[in-house]
Design a protein around this motif. Structure first.
Motif, mmCIF file in Angstrom:
data_model
loop_
_atom_site.group_PDB
_atom_site.id
_atom_site.type_symbol
_atom_site.label_atom_id
_atom_site.label_comp_id
_atom_site.label_asym_id
_atom_site.label_seq_id
_atom_site.Cartn_x
_atom_site.Cartn_y
_atom_site.Cartn_z
ATOM 1 N N ALA A 31 0.832 -1.204 0.000
ATOM 2 C CA ALA A 31 0.000 0.000 0.000
ATOM 3 C C ALA A 31 0.869 1.259 0.000
ATOM 4 N N VAL A 32 1.942 1.215 0.818
ATOM 5 C CA VAL A 32 2.846 2.371 0.884
ATOM 6 C C VAL A 32 3.525 2.594 -0.466
ATOM 7 N N LEU A 33 4.031 1.518 -1.064
ATOM 8 C CA LEU A 33 4.717 1.664 -2.348
ATOM 9 C C LEU A 33 3.775 2.151 -3.429
ATOM 10 N N GLN A 34 2.507 1.693 -3.368
ATOM 11 C CA GLN A 34 1.522 2.173 -4.339
ATOM 12 C C GLN A 34 1.264 3.666 -4.146
ATOM 13 N N GLY A 35 1.245 4.082 -2.893
ATOM 14 C CA GLY A 35 1.060 5.508 -2.625
ATOM 15 C C GLY A 35 2.232 6.335 -3.141
ATOM 16 N N LEU A 36 3.451 5.797 -3.008
ATOM 17 C CA LEU A 36 4.620 6.518 -3.522
ATOM 18 C C LEU A 36 4.555 6.649 -5.035
ATOM 19 N N ARG A 37 4.144 5.573 -5.717
ATOM 20 C CA ARG A 37 4.009 5.645 -7.187
ATOM 21 C C ARG A 37 2.990 6.710 -7.579
ATOM 22 N N GLY A 38 1.926 6.779 -6.838
ATOM 23 C CA GLY A 38 0.876 7.737 -7.175
ATOM 24 C C GLY A 38 1.262 9.179 -6.941
ATOM 25 N N SER A 39 2.289 9.417 -6.078
ATOM 26 C CA SER A 39 2.690 10.800 -5.788
ATOM 27 C C SER A 39 3.222 11.504 -7.025
ATOM 28 N N VAL A 40 3.700 10.729 -8.007
ATOM 29 C CA VAL A 40 4.251 11.330 -9.224
ATOM 30 C C VAL A 40 3.156 12.064 -10.006
ATOM 31 N N ARG A 41 1.906 11.584 -9.886
ATOM 32 C CA ARG A 41 0.805 12.163 -10.667
ATOM 33 C C ARG A 41 -0.022 13.170 -9.878
ATOM 34 N N ARG A 42 0.362 13.489 -8.684
ATOM 35 C CA ARG A 42 -0.425 14.428 -7.854
ATOM 36 C C ARG A 42 -0.383 15.824 -8.448
ATOM 37 N N SER A 43 -1.506 16.498 -8.376
ATOM 38 C CA SER A 43 -1.615 17.848 -8.947
ATOM 39 C C SER A 43 -0.943 18.894 -8.077
#
Length: 539
Positions: A31-43
């Motif tokens: 879950a943490v690693l998925q959250g880190l991947r998603g940070s790249v696309r944050r507005s």
């Protein structure tokens, strides 16, 4: 924890450290690693301009490390393919890497900078310029240049162009690193043009001016040697320290540092050697030793002259042993480089006592002529030996003539015997260190020094080594050869033989044998001993 920045979190890889942090809870780790991947696309990730601004104020955005960690995870999932980044995300990635870099080994950076070198270079240049304008001493983006040749080729010169003329002392380290990078990857002509533009700035501080002059010396020794010498030699000692900082880091490309010619190396040895004594082979003592070794490896006559000049410099006394050793090595290299097999015709000429083919032939021929003169002096009429004496009104010998007068007679006799071979015989030839041998015999670009002493001279036993072997025979064209000639006056009351380590010699032949015995086998190959008996014959 992901980047290993916490000392109390163990693990060799990011995932190992996540396991240590979360107690091997795999669902939580995913879950943490998925959250880190998603940070790249944050507005709400700031754009590259804002990231640079924060860096100049020593601030770190809260999404900086999550963004970089997320990129690492995305790159791990796409080892061969391109990363799914748009232009804005790509610029954000480069800006974070240049300002928030936690670890030099980012998996995604090499791929992205190679695919988009123009973007990477543009962000790096603007990032470093922003840091320089803010007065930061540590320019973190500079040290990313070497990660990609294409980026270095595009960014090094623009960053150098913008480097402030009056930089803080800590920024000098970044400046030298930038210059070294430019020398490795950029066009030399463009670097030389930049050097001239930089040196035209009158407001430039001393440290940076020394730096640019030193780089000019490496690229174009003939153009910058005199300018560097004028700016550093005899000036504030700080300028010598700045020169050592630039030249003694040891990071200049070998193709450039090897380009330094003998005069430039001599200048660097003289300037740096006067301020730094031999010691552990770190900079700058090791740097001076390296320049001496480089000079010793050259086969040119310029290198020989440079070493002779350095050896006679009293300010380099601590380095004299190193320099003399370099002279021995350089002489051997020069002899090897200049060696040529002689033709049959040249060998026949030498055997027939015609024109000598090298310094060894010239020395042997001169020795032969001197022995003929010695035989004539002894076995001819009385005027042969008597002309070397002052006489009374009845033409009876009273006391030996001075050394200069004896040399004059010898020069005349030697010229008569060597003139048919077009050999030049000259008294008082100049050598390194403003010293002079008594006679120089020269032919065809090589020469043999002849040092003369009377048998009563106080330096009779030492001059063969101190003056001839260690001095004149090292000169250009001598190839280590030399002749030590002594006028034997017997046991004359006004010129009794100088005592050596044993009993005084009783004849010219005994003196010659004893003098030859003071030399090593190697020295006897090059240094010839000749004693001319001008003593008053027994009644």
């Amino acid at each position: 924890a992901y980047f290993g920045l916490f000392a109390d979190i163990d693990g060799d890889t990011p995932r190992d450290r996540m396991r240590d942090l979360f107690g091997n809870d795999e669902p939580l780790i995913e879950a943490v690693l998925q959250g880190l991947r998603g940070s790249v696309r944050r507005s709400d990730v700031p754009d590259d301009v804002e990231i640079m601004r924060l860096a100049t104020e020593n601030q770190t955005h809260s999404l900086a490390l999550p963004f970089l960690a997320g990129l690492e995870e995305i790159a791990a999932d796409a080892p061969e393919g391109r990363l799914p980044l748009d232009e804005k995300q790509r610029r954000q990635a480069f800006a974070f890497a240049y300002s928030e870099l936690p670890d030099p080994a980012l998996r995604w950076y090499a791929r992205e900078s190679a695919t988009y070198p123009d973007v990477a270079a543009d962000v790096l240049v603007r990032s470093v310029r922003a840091e320089m304008r803010s007065g930061k001493s540590h320019l973190s983006g500079v040290y990313r240049l070497e990660d990609n040749v294409a980026v270095a080729r595009r960014a090094a010169l623009p960053v150098l162009e913008s480097f402030p003329a009056r930089c803080a002392t800590p920024q000098m380290r970044a400046l030298v690193y930038l210059i070294e990078t430019a020398l490795r990857h950029c066009d030399e002509a463009a670097v030389l043009e930049l050097i001239e533009r930089k040196l035209d700035r009158r407001s430039m501080n001393v440290a940076q001016r020394v730096c640019w002059l030193a780089v000019g010396l490496v690229l174009s020794p003939g153009s910058y040697q005199s300018r560097l010498e004028e700016y550093v030699v005899g000036q504030d000692e700080r300028r010598v320290r700045h020169l050592a900082h630039v030249m003694c880091r040891g990071h200049f490309p070998s193709r450039l540092s090897g380009r330094l010619e003998a005069p430039a190396l001599s200048l660097l040895i003289r300037v740096l050697g006067r301020s730094h004594e031999p010691g552990p082979l770190g900079a700058p003592a090791g740097c001076v030793k390296g320049f001496i070794d480089q000079l010793a490896s050259m086969a040119s006559t310029e290198a020989t002259e440079a070493i002779e000049s350095l050896a006679s410099d009293d300010a380099l006394e601590p380095w004299r042993a190193e320099i003399i050793d370099a002279g021995d090595r350089q002489n051997a290299i020069r002899r090897e480089a200049g060696f040529r097999h002689f033709s049959v015709e040249q060998v026949i000429k030498t055997l027939e006592k015609q024109a000598p083919a090298n310094a060894a032939d010239l020395a042997a021929l001169t020795c032969d002529c001197l022995r003929e003169i010695a035989r004539t002096v002894r076995r001819g009429n009385a005027s042969g030996w008597l002309k070397y004496w002052n006489v009374d009104s009845y033409n009876r010998p009273e006391k030996p003539k001075p050394e200069n007068a004896c040399r004059g007679y010898l020069v005349e006799d030697l010229r008569l015997r060597t003139k048919p071979l077009h050999i030049d015989v000259q008294p008082e030839a100049a050598y390194a260190g403003d010293t002079r041998s008594d006679i120089r015999v020269a032919h065809g670009g090589f020469n043999v020094p002849v040092e003369i002493k009377r048998s009563c001279h106080r330096d009779l036993w030492s001059a063969v080594r101190t003056q001839l072997i260690d001095g004149y025979a090292r000169g250009l064209g001598a190839d280590g050869h030399g002749i030590y000639l002594v006028f034997w006056f017997g046991d004359a009351a006004t010129c009794r033989p100088t005592r050596g380590s044993g009993p005084p010699p009783k004849s010219a032949a005994e003196l010659e044998e004893h003098l030859r015995g003071t030399l090593s086998d190697e020295e006897r190959l090059k240094a010839s001993i000749c004693v001319i008996d001008v003593s008053v014959p027994d009644a």
